[in-house]
Scaffold this active site. Sequence first.
Site, PDB file in Angstrom:
ATOM      1  N   ASP A   1      33.835  67.778  83.521  1.00 42.54           N
ATOM      2  CA  ASP A   1      33.597  68.285  84.871  1.00 42.54           C
ATOM      3  C   ASP A   1      32.829  69.597  84.865  1.00 42.54           C
ATOM      4  OD1 ASP A   1      35.834  69.449  83.719  1.00 42.54           O
ATOM      5  OD2 ASP A   1      37.048  69.440  85.534  1.00 42.54           O
TER       6      ASP A   1
ATOM      7  N   GLU B   1      11.334  68.247  85.135  1.00 47.72           N
ATOM      8  CA  GLU B   1      10.886  68.257  83.745  1.00 47.72           C
ATOM      9  C   GLU B   1      12.018  68.051  82.751  1.00 47.72           C
ATOM     10  OE1 GLU B   1       7.858  70.241  86.260  1.00 47.72           O
ATOM     11  OE2 GLU B   1      10.011  70.607  85.988  1.00 47.72           O
TER      12      GLU B   1
END
Length: 616
Positions: free
Chosen positions: A147, A357
Amino acid sequence: MNTAELTELAQQLRVDSVRASAAAGSGHPTSSMSAADLMAVLLARHLRYDFERPAHPGNDRFVLSKGHATPLLYSAYKAVGAIDDGELLTFRKVGSRLEGHPTPRRVPWVETASGSLGQGLPIGVGIALAGKRLERTGYRVWVLCGDSELAEGSVWEAAEHAAYEHLDNLTAIVDVNRLGQRGPTRHGHDLDAYARRFQAFGWHTVEVDGHDVDAVDRAYGEAESTTGQPTVVLARTLKGKGVESVQDREGLHGKPLPDADEAIAELGGPRDVRVRVHEPPATRMLHAVRAGQFELPRWEKGGDDVATRDAYGKALAALGTGRGDVVALDGEVSDSTRAEFFAKEHPERFFECYIAEQQMVAAAVGLATRGWVPYASTFAAFLTRAHDFVRMASVSGVGVNLVGSHAGVAIGQDGPSQMGLEDLAMMRAVHGSTVLYPCDANQTARLVAAMAGLDGIRYLRTSRGAGPVIYGPDEEFPVGGCKVLRAGDRDRLTVVAAGVTVHEALAAADALDREGIQVRVIDLYSVKPVDRETLRRAAEDTGCLLTVEDHHEEGGIGDAVIDAFLDGRPTPRLVRLAVRMMPGSASPDEQLHAAGIDAMSIAAAGRLLVEEAVVR
């Protein structure tokens, strides 16, 4: 396995995680213990995998994104019989293949190196893309996330990409154990907070008690039956589950348990449960043709000026015709990088990653793990966003081709935000990398083709503006070499350049020759590895070296040349011309002159260097 057997398997995974970390004196047992039930159900009920044939085309792929939970991963390998107990207890010890964070270089069942959080899901997307769009063998990609790493922006780049591509062969499992390294995570155990975010990106979500093995089993089944969208299983768990003294407690991340023997006893003691993982279905992958007939584009020496980015696009398209294993990715600038030439000829092997990217490089890594040969392109400046993915790809030992266009101040009026001025340094610093910087069209085409056969990270730097064609179409450019463009017996100076500065260096050499100063000019198209012998010979013959680069002075061509003289021998007189100021907007010629790397500046530096050498 029935419910009781699944619970026993999970307890064994916890015990072995504690044992491995205790033997190492380090590790992350509590992070492993929280996900033990999730792993047990996956192994026994849903994963299809032949551990004796990790390259089986029908194998599901598993990525441990929360890479610090390696005790759990290695305990799972023991449970399936891939390693024995003795090897498990070599965890994190010198010479062991069971490293602190997993790498595929040593363990054949690991898909990609992890440990730099936020990378597993993006790379899993790349693997899922290969399975769905290219291989079509029906395997599923399972990614176990923590998490804490959902705070990384790269996770959400991946989430959007996966939903956009309808990757229903991808399942993310999030171990929501509430605790990060230094304390609680941002959302704690609020599963709905995570669900809302994934749903907003177009994912199917399942919320579950991560310690209820039957509920986890149903959640995985729901993921497998969901079509048209990826699924995330959000599992509420407790860090250190099963040991009262550490369960759901802060301050224990990355540490072996205080009393391992007592913890093992509390967990019911060591076990030797063996699980038989489902066999993958018999399947055949249509292997891409790796070598076929194709012709690289050709340009006449001395003909029209050509931009190296144009040559890249045309060469890549030609390479794609001859090699069916070549794929291309781009970050929504394919009309500028010229990857669009490949996209038009081979649309089924082109992946648009939009302006993300990190995801682009991660997808390239995922595709490479499946045996594809990716070329990923964007502006050189923007590859800096993805440097950590490049670094971790090197750790994985994955072969990826990266292409940065619009490099240096030579792009002109767009200004410094668009100028790649750090890329050579960044790529040279990557372990085992190859860095190439062509100066003309034919050289570019040859190097594009050569990159496909190299190992590791390969980087090609291309230029925006058109430049002269100075090499013939049949000239060879071996990686690790360079070209001596001018040389004579009375050379008093060597100018070393690459890319756009090669043409400036030749013009400067002409000017100096008219003044009676003969200059040797070297085209250092291979920046790494560098041609040490040619550079050393030039230094011996001329006594002076002048490097000139459209890049910051740190880490680029100048440093590559200096490296050739770090073996203890005397270093030559050396001057480096590079971009030392912050550029503004100006024409390309004005930019080169302002940076002091145009022909006039090279000639001026050459005169001064030669005069000082004569005086001394």
